[in-house]
Design an enzyme around this catalytic site. Structure first.
Site, PDB file in Angstrom:
ATOM      1  N   GLY A 102      -3.320  10.800 -11.088  1.00  0.00           N
ATOM      2  CA  GLY A 102      -2.510  10.138 -12.116  1.00  0.00           C
ATOM      3  C   GLY A 102      -1.660   9.083 -11.450  1.00  0.00           C
ATOM      4  N   PHE A 158       0.817  -1.220   0.000  1.00  0.00           N
ATOM      5  CA  PHE A 158       0.000   0.000   0.000  1.00  0.00           C
ATOM      6  C   PHE A 158       0.849   1.266   0.000  1.00  0.00           C
ATOM      7  CE2 PHE A 158      -2.606  -3.356   1.891  1.00  0.00           C
ATOM      8  CZ  PHE A 158      -3.757  -3.265   1.124  1.00  0.00           C
ATOM      9  N   CYS A 164      -0.674   3.782 -10.439  1.00  0.00           N
ATOM     10  CA  CYS A 164      -1.559   2.869  -9.689  1.00  0.00           C
ATOM     11  C   CYS A 164      -3.033   3.152  -9.900  1.00  0.00           C
ATOM     12  CB  CYS A 164      -1.222   2.942  -8.211  1.00  0.00           C
ATOM     13  SG  CYS A 164       0.507   2.592  -7.897  1.00  0.00           S
ATOM     14  N   LYS A 214      -4.509   2.659 -13.538  1.00  0.00           N
ATOM     15  CA  LYS A 214      -4.418   1.259 -13.978  1.00  0.00           C
ATOM     16  C   LYS A 214      -5.330   0.360 -13.128  1.00  0.00           C
ATOM     17  CE  LYS A 214      -0.371  -0.774 -12.972  1.00  0.00           C
ATOM     18  NZ  LYS A 214      -0.572  -1.887 -12.044  1.00  0.00           N
ATOM     19  N   ARG A 256       2.992   4.614  -1.000  1.00  0.00           N
ATOM     20  CA  ARG A 256       2.835   5.708  -1.959  1.00  0.00           C
ATOM     21  C   ARG A 256       4.196   6.144  -2.467  1.00  0.00           C
ATOM     22  NH1 ARG A 256       0.615   9.815   2.090  1.00  0.00           N
ATOM     23  NH2 ARG A 256       2.047   8.491   3.259  1.00  0.00           N
TER      24      ARG A 256
HETATM   25  C1  UGA Z   1      -1.373   5.073  -4.478  1.00  0.00           C
HETATM   26  C2  UGA Z   1      -1.952   4.784  -3.085  1.00  0.00           C
HETATM   27  O1  UGA Z   1      -2.059   5.999  -2.337  1.00  0.00           O
HETATM   28  C3  UGA Z   1      -1.071   3.813  -2.337  1.00  0.00           C
HETATM   29  O2  UGA Z   1      -1.672   3.479  -1.086  1.00  0.00           O
HETATM   30  C4  UGA Z   1      -0.909   2.529  -3.178  1.00  0.00           C
HETATM   31  O3  UGA Z   1      -0.048   1.604  -2.548  1.00  0.00           O
HETATM   32  C5  UGA Z   1      -0.321   2.904  -4.523  1.00  0.00           C
HETATM   33  O4  UGA Z   1      -1.194   3.831  -5.186  1.00  0.00           O
HETATM   34  C6  UGA Z   1      -0.177   1.627  -5.321  1.00  0.00           C
HETATM   35  O5  UGA Z   1      -1.197   1.006  -5.610  1.00  0.00           O
HETATM   36  O6  UGA Z   1       0.953   1.172  -5.531  1.00  0.00           O
HETATM   37  P1  UGA Z   1       0.545   6.708  -5.433  1.00  0.00           P
HETATM   38  O7  UGA Z   1      -0.026   6.428  -6.773  1.00  0.00           O
HETATM   39  O8  UGA Z   1       2.012   6.600  -5.226  1.00  0.00           O
HETATM   40  O9  UGA Z   1      -0.120   5.730  -4.320  1.00  0.00           O
HETATM   41  O10 UGA Z   1       0.199   8.188  -5.060  1.00  0.00           O
HETATM   42  P2  UGA Z   1      -0.887   8.979  -4.209  1.00  0.00           P
HETATM   43  O11 UGA Z   1      -0.183   9.813  -3.208  1.00  0.00           O
HETATM   44  O12 UGA Z   1      -1.948   8.108  -3.710  1.00  0.00           O
HETATM   45  O13 UGA Z   1      -1.476   9.967  -5.336  1.00  0.00           O
HETATM   46  C7  UGA Z   1      -2.159   9.477  -6.456  1.00  0.00           C
HETATM   47  C8  UGA Z   1      -2.760  10.604  -7.247  1.00  0.00           C
HETATM   48  O14 UGA Z   1      -3.872  11.177  -6.571  1.00  0.00           O
HETATM   49  C9  UGA Z   1      -1.809  11.764  -7.529  1.00  0.00           C
HETATM   50  O15 UGA Z   1      -2.006  12.180  -8.863  1.00  0.00           O
HETATM   51  C10 UGA Z   1      -2.248  12.838  -6.552  1.00  0.00           C
HETATM   52  O16 UGA Z   1      -1.975  14.134  -6.989  1.00  0.00           O
HETATM   53  C11 UGA Z   1      -3.734  12.576  -6.504  1.00  0.00           C
HETATM   54  N1  UGA Z   1      -4.375  13.060  -5.259  1.00  0.00           N
HETATM   55  C12 UGA Z   1      -4.120  12.450  -4.086  1.00  0.00           C
HETATM   56  C13 UGA Z   1      -5.262  14.132  -5.329  1.00  0.00           C
HETATM   57  O17 UGA Z   1      -5.510  14.714  -6.400  1.00  0.00           O
HETATM   58  N2  UGA Z   1      -5.876  14.546  -4.178  1.00  0.00           N
HETATM   59  C14 UGA Z   1      -5.648  13.954  -2.982  1.00  0.00           C
HETATM   60  O18 UGA Z   1      -6.258  14.380  -1.966  1.00  0.00           O
HETATM   61  C15 UGA Z   1      -4.738  12.886  -2.923  1.00  0.00           C
END
Ligand code: UGA
Length: 443
Positions: A260, A152, A263, A266, A154
């Site tokens: 974006g 999980f 994760c 996809k 990030r």
């Molecule tokens: C995400 C999950 O948060 C992790 O728990 C998971 O392990 C991971 O996917 C995975 O499946 O490997 P990640 O893609 O690294 O992690 O990044 P996030 O911090 O979750 O952000 C994802 C996207 O959502 C980014 O584009 C971010 O800008 C956006 N986001 C996030 C928002 O627009 N608003 C928010 O409040 C939070």
């Protein structure tokens, strides 16, 4: 414990380095000899805060090593983790499992003694069954168990997430495998991180359900942001107001240009596909996917509106290109759709990103790149904050204003106070906030 980690990508490398740091003997295996050679020289294939020194420390202590061949490491391992990529398959969006299946076949040929084979990559429900079948088909006598242990973490916060997880999910019905997994995670257990032991299919689905829920949470607040703009409300205050309800929670409620990364896009697609295949379509998840895709392109139209309805012949400066800060990852980054939309509208796009330029360059061939935020803004008709890197949180607004031709600031991450931006002479546009309304802090 002796651990073999197959795949030295994001998840494999971070997990391998952290497990070595817990005191286990870890061998990270990757087919790519250039990647392994670089790792052996201490060069990381990805940008992740803290990873380089964690790898170096554990290599120095003799607990972490790198190989291109898995046979020896697998033969000696108590647990073999599969952390290879599962890209979206072209055309149907379904996860491509060929790397996982290849790994299973190779592992099968090298097993010796009871071994726990762990799927760490995000894999669709039923993949564990398939991995078990492949191994059994290759070596009928092998003693092994296949466990699902989704990750999980990030990007950008990966080491902290691995070492201080909210929970560890272990999908197995084999008590011997459960005991091995508890031993692997013993240091975390001592830190009181709960270990949830479930069936294998349940663990596989839990990972997708978590990412789909988070993607839905972001998409919900993004739509709410659009409504806030229409009715003259402030989305940040709405987010705070709903988030303080413990059932909702304050996290993942930042409105922005759409999610974006490698994760959410996809995994939401793959989950929707799994559900369709089982005749159980997930309408919420399908809508989340569609709304998020449209949103990225809509952000370019937002910039065009902020520029008075046309960007033809104008120069637009994008600050931040990666899908989020503290990574160089450009996968599914909103900046790609935004740059394309602006270029289609006739704009010249210039961009700056603290870590992502190298990855961005081939994806954005018609964009020019600057050395820092101020040179990016030089002569620009609008500055657009696309990614909330810390370096953009405290820009010298006076200097930025002086550099620009027209002082339009489109802040897609709401990192500036609209009133302060207005005081500096900017025509300011945030997300889900009417221009000029400052977010009041809590009393
Ligand atoms: C995400 C999950 O948060 C992790 O728990 C998971 O392990 C991971 O996917 C995975 O499946 O490997 P990640 O893609 O690294 O992690 O990044 P996030 O911090 O979750 O952000 C994802 C996207 O959502 C980014 O584009 C971010 O800008 C956006 N986001 C996030 C928002 O627009 N608003 C928010 O409040 C939070």
């Amino acid at each position: 414990m002796r651990i073999a980690m197959i795949g030295a990508g994001y998840v494999g490398l971070v997990s391998g380095a952290c497990l070595a740091d817990f005191g286990h003997d870890v061998v990270c295996i990757d087919r790519d000899p250039t990647k392994i050679a670089a790792l052996e020289q201490g060069r990381m294939p990805i940008y992740e805060p803290g990873l380089e020194s964690l790898v170096a420390d554990n290599v120095r202590q003799g607990r972490l090593s790198f190989r291109t061949e898995l046979r020896e490491a697998v033969a000696g391992a108590d647990a073999v983790f599969i952390a290879v990529g599962t890209p979206s398959r072209r055309g149907d969006g379904f996860a491509d499992l060929s790397f996982v299946h290849d790994a299973a076949r190779e592992i099968a040929g090298a097993l010796s003694g009871y071994t726990v084979v762990v799927t760490k990559s995000t894999v669709p429900v039923g993949t564990g069954d398939e991995v078990e079948r492949i191994i059994r088909e290759t070596v009928s006598q092998a003693e092994f168990a296949v466990v699902s242990n989704p990750e999980f973490l990030r990007e950008g916060a990966a080491i902290g997430d691995f070492k201080r997880p909210d929970r560890i999910v272990v999908g197995t019905e084999d008590p011997r495998a459960e005991a091995v997994m508890r031993e692997v995670y013993r240091p975390l257990y001592l830190n009181a991180s709960p270990i949830l032991v479930t069936g294998r299919r349940t663990a596989e689905l839990t990972k997708y359900a978590a990412n789909a829920f988070l993607a839905a949470k972001i998409t919900f607040i993004n739509e709410m942001a659009d409504l806030c703009e229409a009715v003259g409300a402030d989305v940040q205050q709405v987010a705070r107001g709903i988030g303080l309800d413990g059932r909702i929670g304050t996290k993942f409620l930042h409105a922005g240009p759409g999610y974006g990364g490698s994760c959410f896009p996809k995994d939401t697609l793959a989950l929707a596909k799994t559900a369709q295949d089982h005749g159980m379509p997930l309408r919420i998840v399908e809508t989340v996917v569609a709304v998020n895709d449209q949103r990225k392109r809509a952000m370019a139209r937002k910039v065009i509106r902020a520029c008075g309805g046309s960007v033809r012949g104008k120069t637009i400066a994008l600050l931040g290109l990666t899908f989020k800060p503290d990574t160089d990852d450009m996968r599914e980054a909103p900046s790609l759709a935004i740059a394309a939309g602006l270029q289609d509208g006739g704009a010249k796009v210039r961009a700056y990103d603290p870590e992502g330029i190298e990855q961005a360059r081939p994806l954005l061939p018609a964009v020019s790149f600057a050395e820092d935020a101020y040179s990016c803004a030089e002569g620009a008709d609008a500055v657009v904050i696309v990614t909330e890197w810390n370096a953009f949180r405290a820009l010298d607004l006076k200097r930025l204003h002086m550099a620009m031709r027209t002082p339009v600031l489109v802040d897609l991450r709401n990192i500036y106070d609209p009133a302060i931006a207005a005081q500096h002479g900017f025509a300011y546009q945030g997300v889900g906030r009417s221009a000029g309304t400052a977010s009041t802090s809590e009393a």
